[in-house]
Design an enzyme around this catalytic site. Structure first.
Site, short mmCIF file in Angstrom:
data_model
loop_
_atom_site.label_atom_id
_atom_site.label_comp_id
_atom_site.label_asym_id
_atom_site.label_seq_id
_atom_site.Cartn_x
_atom_site.Cartn_y
_atom_site.Cartn_z
N CYS A 124 0.81 -1.23 0.00
CA CYS A 124 0.00 0.00 0.00
C CYS A 124 0.85 1.28 0.00
CB CYS A 124 -0.95 0.00 1.18
SG CYS A 124 -2.02 -1.46 1.20
N HIS A 257 -3.00 7.16 2.25
CA HIS A 257 -3.47 5.86 1.76
C HIS A 257 -4.90 5.65 2.28
CE1 HIS A 257 -4.04 1.76 0.86
NE2 HIS A 257 -3.80 1.31 2.08
N ASN A 287 -10.16 -0.09 0.01
CA ASN A 287 -8.69 -0.02 0.04
C ASN A 287 -8.16 -0.64 -1.26
OD1 ASN A 287 -5.97 -0.44 0.46
ND2 ASN A 287 -6.19 -1.20 2.55
O1 UT7 Z 1 -3.76 -1.21 3.51
C1 UT7 Z 1 -2.74 -1.41 4.43
C2 UT7 Z 1 -3.06 -0.78 5.68
N1 UT7 Z 1 -4.19 -1.44 6.30
C3 UT7 Z 1 -4.83 -0.79 7.24
O2 UT7 Z 1 -4.53 0.33 7.51
C4 UT7 Z 1 -5.89 -1.54 8.01
C5 UT7 Z 1 -5.73 -1.23 9.45
N2 UT7 Z 1 -6.71 -1.85 10.31
C6 UT7 Z 1 -8.04 -1.51 10.29
O3 UT7 Z 1 -8.45 -0.69 9.50
C7 UT7 Z 1 -8.94 -2.10 11.34
O4 UT7 Z 1 -8.16 -2.78 12.29
C8 UT7 Z 1 -10.00 -3.06 10.75
C9 UT7 Z 1 -11.01 -2.28 9.96
C10 UT7 Z 1 -9.36 -4.10 9.88
C11 UT7 Z 1 -10.75 -3.75 11.89
O5 UT7 Z 1 -11.34 -2.79 12.75
P1 UT7 Z 1 -11.15 -2.91 14.34
O6 UT7 Z 1 -11.89 -1.79 14.92
O7 UT7 Z 1 -9.67 -2.99 14.61
O8 UT7 Z 1 -11.90 -4.25 14.66
P2 UT7 Z 1 -11.34 -5.63 15.26
O9 UT7 Z 1 -10.46 -6.32 14.28
O10 UT7 Z 1 -10.79 -5.34 16.64
O11 UT7 Z 1 -12.70 -6.45 15.41
C12 UT7 Z 1 -13.77 -6.01 16.28
C13 UT7 Z 1 -14.92 -6.99 16.19
C14 UT7 Z 1 -14.49 -8.44 16.35
O12 UT7 Z 1 -15.50 -9.11 17.05
P3 UT7 Z 1 -15.32 -9.43 18.62
O13 UT7 Z 1 -14.08 -10.26 18.70
O14 UT7 Z 1 -15.17 -8.10 19.27
O15 UT7 Z 1 -16.57 -10.15 18.96
C15 UT7 Z 1 -14.47 -8.96 14.92
O16 UT7 Z 1 -14.69 -10.35 14.85
O17 UT7 Z 1 -15.53 -6.91 14.89
C16 UT7 Z 1 -15.63 -8.21 14.33
N3 UT7 Z 1 -15.52 -8.09 12.87
C17 UT7 Z 1 -16.57 -7.95 12.06
N4 UT7 Z 1 -17.90 -7.87 12.31
C18 UT7 Z 1 -18.72 -7.70 11.25
C19 UT7 Z 1 -14.40 -8.10 12.13
N5 UT7 Z 1 -14.71 -7.95 10.83
C20 UT7 Z 1 -16.05 -7.85 10.76
C21 UT7 Z 1 -16.97 -7.69 9.70
N6 UT7 Z 1 -18.27 -7.61 9.98
N7 UT7 Z 1 -16.58 -7.56 8.42
#
Ligand code: UT7
Length: 330
Positions: A124, A257, A287
């Site tokens: 990225c 990005h 993304n």
């Molecule tokens: O391109 C290169 C750079 N990449 C980035 O910059 C990405 C950086 N990371 C992010 O943008 C975020 O970490 C994400 C968008 C990927 C995830 O967001 P988050 O706020 O960090 O969520 P999380 O991974 O901590 O997940 C929170 C909850 C989890 O459930 P529990 O364990 O709290 O019950 C996940 O299982 O959200 C759940 N979850 C979803 N729920 C519905 C994860 N993905 C989904 C989904 N739909 N698609």
């Protein structure tokens, strides 16, 4: 080939972009995923990322087919003929083939030959890396009119059983023509990598003995990437501003990005920029990895938002772990 000169700079003279026609909203994607037992929702995707839709290329479309119209639009905007281009760099992690490079395939599709053409693979951060390399080559006299492209088909790498990643990415391409100039143009840039974090964002498969070895689907520890991204983006922006002798008050537009609106807004706030100086297309594109920055730049230029004379900060961050920034006067 032009000789190096103390007052030789590079300047973006044209931008272009291309999105494959198939647009998938969160609702449509959630319905497709539900049919295979994968649960997600528009509410979750919008709240956590700001993404509302993404574009996916059809199965038979290679990356160079997205790069070509983006490149042609940038050439047209710059008033430069393809035959005048003397350097092609394509930033991509989803090339047409293992080799040769997508840049050489693009070169053939543009109907030109002879100039150097190569890919840059910094995930990225790829476009910021490619732009910095092209700027360096122009300033040393190795090139005068460069085509710098970010093009990706990340949909090919997605595991549609993994809701934590498959809702985040899209396909597309963006391009700029970068030309030698007596005045900047690109004011300063800086690139970084920290390979200790290779595992937090990767597609670990490879081709070996006629077979795929390892897992060829994208893996990401989202929260780990999020934490690292927020930390490095402010630092690299400040460092580039200092190199250019500018301050955050000089930034007219921030184009980070486009991965997550929360990271983008957090970076803007840390740089004390009002959020209306943040160019965001993540809602419509998702993304698109190396394509995200030139796509957002082209959308902003064509909308009349980024105008000639404006000072723009580009910031890339992603797998490797890699990051970097480029500050330029448009
Ligand atoms: O391109 C290169 C750079 N990449 C980035 O910059 C990405 C950086 N990371 C992010 O943008 C975020 O970490 C994400 C968008 C990927 C995830 O967001 P988050 O706020 O960090 O969520 P999380 O991974 O901590 O997940 C929170 C909850 C989890 O459930 P529990 O364990 O709290 O019950 C996940 O299982 O959200 C759940 N979850 C979803 N729920 C519905 C994860 N993905 C989904 C989904 N739909 N698609």
């Amino acid at each position: 080939m032009t000789q190096p000169s103390a007052t030789r700079y590079s300047r973006i003279t044209g931008t272009g972009s291309y999105l494959p026609p198939k647009r998938l909203t969160n609702e449509a994607l959630a319905a497709e995923l539900a049919a295979k037992g994968v649960e997600t929702s528009d509410e979750w995707i919008v709240a956590r990322t700001g993404i509302r839709a993404r574009h996916f290329a059809e199965a038979d479309v290679p990356c160079s087919d997205l790069a070509l119209p983006a490149a042609q639009r940038a050439l047209e905007a710059a008033g430069v003929a393809a035959s005048q281009i003397d350097l092609i760099i394509v930033a991509t992690s989803t090339p047409d083939m293992v080799f040769p490079s997508t840049a050489t395939i693009l070169q053939r599709k543009l109907g030109i030959a002879g100039c150097p053409a190569f890919d840059v693979q910094a995930v990225c951060s790829g476009f910021v890396y490619a732009l910095t390399v092209a700027d360096s080559m122009i300033r040393t006299g190795a090139a005068s009119k460069a085509l710098v492209v970010g093009a990706e088909i990340f949909s090919r790498l997605l595991d549609f059983n993994d809701r934590t990643t498959c809702v985040l990415f899209g396909d597309g391409a963006g391009a700029v023509v970068l030309e030698a100039s007596d005045t900047p143009g690109i004011l300063a840039s800086e690139l970084h990598a920290d390979g200790r974090h290779v595992d937090i964002l990767c597609t670990p498969g490879s081709v070996s003995g006629g077979k795929i070895t390892g897992d060829p689907l994208l893996k990401m520890d989202g929260p780990a990437v999020f934490k690292l991204a927020v930390g490095v983006l402010e630092d690299v922006a400040r460092s580039v501003l200092a190199k250019a002798g500018r301050t955050d008050a000089d930034i007219d537009w921030l184009i980070p990005h486009q991965a997550n609106i929360r990271i983008m807004q957090g970076t803007a706030r840390k740089l004390k920029l009002p959020l209306d100086k943040l160019i965001a297309t993540v809602d419509e594109h998702g993304n698109t990895s190396a394509a995200s920055i030139p796509l957002a730049l082209d959308v902003a230029v064509r909308a009349g938002t980024v105008k000639r004379g404006d000072t723009v900060m580009l910031e890339g961050v992603g797998g490797g772990f890699t990051w970097g920034a480029v500050l330029f006067d448009y």
